[in-house]
Design a protein around this motif. Structure first.
Motif, PDB file in Angstrom:
ATOM      1  N   ALA A 189       0.832  -1.199   0.000  1.00 30.88           N
ATOM      2  CA  ALA A 189       0.000   0.000   0.000  1.00 30.88           C
ATOM      3  C   ALA A 189       0.865   1.247   0.000  1.00 30.88           C
ATOM      4  CB  ALA A 189      -0.916   0.011   1.224  1.00 30.88           C
ATOM      5  N   GLU A 190       0.362   2.292  -0.644  1.00 28.76           N
ATOM      6  CA  GLU A 190       1.062   3.582  -0.634  1.00 28.76           C
ATOM      7  C   GLU A 190       0.526   4.459   0.483  1.00 28.76           C
ATOM      8  OE1 GLU A 190       0.932   5.913  -4.268  1.00 28.76           O
ATOM      9  OE2 GLU A 190       2.238   7.458  -3.390  1.00 28.76           O
ATOM     10  N   ALA A 191       1.437   5.022   1.255  1.00 28.42           N
ATOM     11  CA  ALA A 191       1.062   5.968   2.312  1.00 28.42           C
ATOM     12  C   ALA A 191       0.906   7.356   1.696  1.00 28.42           C
ATOM     13  CB  ALA A 191       2.146   5.998   3.388  1.00 28.42           C
TER      14      ALA A 191
ATOM     15  N   VAL B 244       6.351   4.952   0.665  1.00 31.86           N
ATOM     16  CA  VAL B 244       6.257   6.335   1.136  1.00 31.86           C
ATOM     17  C   VAL B 244       6.856   7.271   0.076  1.00 31.86           C
ATOM     18  CG1 VAL B 244       6.947   7.948   2.972  1.00 31.86           C
ATOM     19  CG2 VAL B 244       6.465   5.556   3.539  1.00 31.86           C
ATOM     20  N   ASN B 245       6.220   8.419  -0.115  1.00 29.38           N
ATOM     21  CA  ASN B 245       6.701   9.408  -1.094  1.00 29.38           C
ATOM     22  C   ASN B 245       7.820  10.269  -0.518  1.00 29.38           C
ATOM     23  OD1 ASN B 245       4.710   9.314  -3.502  1.00 29.38           O
ATOM     24  ND2 ASN B 245       3.370   9.300  -1.698  1.00 29.38           N
ATOM     25  N   LEU B 246       8.869  10.436  -1.293  1.00 30.96           N
ATOM     26  CA  LEU B 246       9.930  11.371  -0.922  1.00 30.96           C
ATOM     27  C   LEU B 246       9.819  12.588  -1.824  1.00 30.96           C
ATOM     28  CD1 LEU B 246      13.109   9.100  -0.615  1.00 30.96           C
ATOM     29  CD2 LEU B 246      11.474   9.735   1.170  1.00 30.96           C
TER      30      LEU B 246
ATOM     31  N   LEU C 184      10.294   3.312  -1.270  1.00 34.89           N
ATOM     32  CA  LEU C 184      10.303   4.771  -1.309  1.00 34.89           C
ATOM     33  C   LEU C 184      10.084   5.223  -2.742  1.00 34.89           C
ATOM     34  CD1 LEU C 184      13.337   5.416   1.094  1.00 34.89           C
ATOM     35  CD2 LEU C 184      10.908   5.729   1.628  1.00 34.89           C
ATOM     36  N   GLU C 185       9.217   6.216  -2.904  1.00 38.54           N
ATOM     37  CA  GLU C 185       8.864   6.707  -4.237  1.00 38.54           C
ATOM     38  C   GLU C 185       9.441   8.093  -4.448  1.00 38.54           C
ATOM     39  OE1 GLU C 185       4.614   6.618  -4.823  1.00 38.54           O
ATOM     40  OE2 GLU C 185       4.460   4.557  -4.083  1.00 38.54           O
ATOM     41  N   ILE C 186      10.009   8.271  -5.612  1.00 38.79           N
ATOM     42  CA  ILE C 186      10.554   9.586  -5.926  1.00 38.79           C
ATOM     43  C   ILE C 186      10.242   9.930  -7.382  1.00 38.79           C
ATOM     44  CG2 ILE C 186      12.855   8.559  -6.334  1.00 38.79           C
ATOM     45  CD1 ILE C 186      13.339  11.505  -4.648  1.00 38.79           C
TER      46      ILE C 186
ATOM     47  N   ILE D 191      10.435   4.832  -9.063  1.00 37.37           N
ATOM     48  CA  ILE D 191      10.207   6.129  -9.711  1.00 37.37           C
ATOM     49  C   ILE D 191       8.696   6.334  -9.825  1.00 37.37           C
ATOM     50  CG2 ILE D 191      10.445   7.481 -11.823  1.00 37.37           C
ATOM     51  CD1 ILE D 191      13.160   6.718 -12.107  1.00 37.37           C
ATOM     52  N   ASP D 192       8.247   7.456  -9.295  1.00 38.66           N
ATOM     53  CA  ASP D 192       6.819   7.773  -9.248  1.00 38.66           C
ATOM     54  C   ASP D 192       6.434   8.629 -10.459  1.00 38.66           C
ATOM     55  OD1 ASP D 192       4.261   7.896  -8.254  1.00 38.66           O
ATOM     56  OD2 ASP D 192       4.758   9.118  -6.507  1.00 38.66           O
ATOM     57  N   ASP D 193       5.177   8.558 -10.840  1.00 35.82           N
ATOM     58  CA  ASP D 193       4.653   9.384 -11.938  1.00 35.82           C
ATOM     59  C   ASP D 193       5.505   9.223 -13.189  1.00 35.82           C
ATOM     60  OD1 ASP D 193       3.017  10.211  -9.912  1.00 35.82           O
ATOM     61  OD2 ASP D 193       3.893  12.203  -9.728  1.00 35.82           O
TER      62      ASP D 193
HETATM   63 MG    MG Z   1       3.463   8.212  -4.948  1.00 35.12          MG
END
Ligand code: MG
Ligand code: C2E
Ligand code: MG
Ligand code: MG
Length: 287
Positions: A56-58, A111-113, A143-145, A173-175
């Motif tokens: 799950a993404e926080a 978790v998003n950084l 960790l998402e960046i 890598i996010d988005d």
């Molecule tokens: Mg994200």
């Protein structure tokens, strides 16, 4: 002339009002982050069939005492501007690790950084200490960046990501696909996972070229040995195309689950168990 002058002063007054509303919002945000009153919700990521939760993404939430819920799209940039984003990030990592430690062992939390977080080595010790505090296996923390966050100073960001990787943390890598030079980053950085932006999903049912684009990005990511999360899947038609074209290792989207409090996520996990999960139609209004 006189009327113009009045108009001008009205304009200035309204600018003043906007300015002070913004100042007020900043002050309130600072207080909320300091006082640790920011909320946290989790959006489940599923196997493409929708039968099982894998992680799950926080996501942080701010419920302003007078204004109600404020979008992260508004307050994350404010926190960055104020130089307090890392305080938010550290609080998020702590809560996420604490909650994940109570979930079944095979589930991860992501978790998003923000860009600022990977500019200093502090993040490395914060992550190590937090995993230790909650006795959480590093491989359960992702960790998402975003790509744009990686642009700043590639060499030093790379060193920090490598340290996190060598602890056993997964880097995503996010988005993906919305930034610049994305392809070269995939090769240069210690990344294990890409989260393909929902822009790639949005029109796949109407526009054949969009599906081709998605398939191309997925193919490239697979060739590089990366895990693929497809974000923003909302409709049955989108889901079917993604399944039929084998475009995802994991799916995160409203079709399978909205962001929800930890208690609701735990309830959903229990309900699914290891058996088949029958998807319920989700109401957009509850988001
Ligand atoms: Mg994200
Ligand atoms: P993100 O990291 O890409 O997170 C996914 C966002 O997409 C979430 O929005 C989620 O609610 C939304 N989403 C998920 N599935 C769907 C779908 O099927 N359709 C649509 N239309 N949207 C979907 P949210 O929670 O508003 O967060 C927006 C962004 O704010 C996040 O994008 C992330 O970049 C940022 N953010 C949120 N929490 C944090 C945080 O704690 N730290 C940092 N640095 N950024 C955060
Ligand atoms: Mg994303
Ligand atoms: Mg996004």
């Amino acid at each position: 002339k006189r009327r113009d002058k009045n108009r001008w002063s009205l304009f200035v007054e309204s600018m003043d009002a906007k300015y002070s509303a913004r100042q007020r919002l900043k002050a309130d945000l600072r207080e909320a982050i300091r006082g640790e009153t920011m909320g946290i919700v989790y959006q489940p990521m599923f196997e493409p069939t929708g039968t099982r939760i894998v992680g799950a993404e926080a996501l942080s939430r701010w419920n302003h005492p007078d204004l109600g819920p404020i979008s992260p799209a508004v307050y994350i940039p404010l926190a960055e501007e104020l130089g307090i984003i890392s305080d938010l990030t550290h609080g998020m990592i702590n809560k996420a690790a604490r909650d994940c430690a109570t979930w079944p062992d095979h589930l991860f939390v992501s978790v998003n950084l923000s860009a600022h977080d990977v500019r200093s080595r502090e993040i490395v010790s914060v992550v190590a200490d937090t995993l230790d505090r909650h006795n959480l296996d590093a491989k359960r923390l992702h960790l998402e960046i975003t790509e744009s966050a990686l642009m700043d100073d590639l060499a030093s960001v790379r060193t920090i990501l490598q340290e996190l990787r060598s602890m056993g943390v997964t880097m995503a890598i996010d988005d993906f696909g919305t930034g610049y030079s994305s392809l070269s980053y995939l090769d240069m950085l210690p990344i294990n996972k890409v989260k393909i932006d929902r822009a790639f999903v949005m029109n796949i049912t109407e526009d054949e070229r969009k599906l081709k684009l998605l398939r191309g990005v997925v193919h490239l990511s697979r060739e590089l040995g990366l895990d693929i999360v497809v974000e923003g899947v909302e409709t049955e038609a989108q889901l079917k195309l993604i399944q039929d074209n084998n475009c995802a290792d994991l799916i995160q989207g409203f079709i399978f689950g909205m962001p929800m409090p930890n208690s609701a996520l735990v309830e959903l996990m229990n309900k699914l168990g290891n058996g088949p999960y029958r998807r319920q139609p989700v109401s957009m209004a509850s988001h």
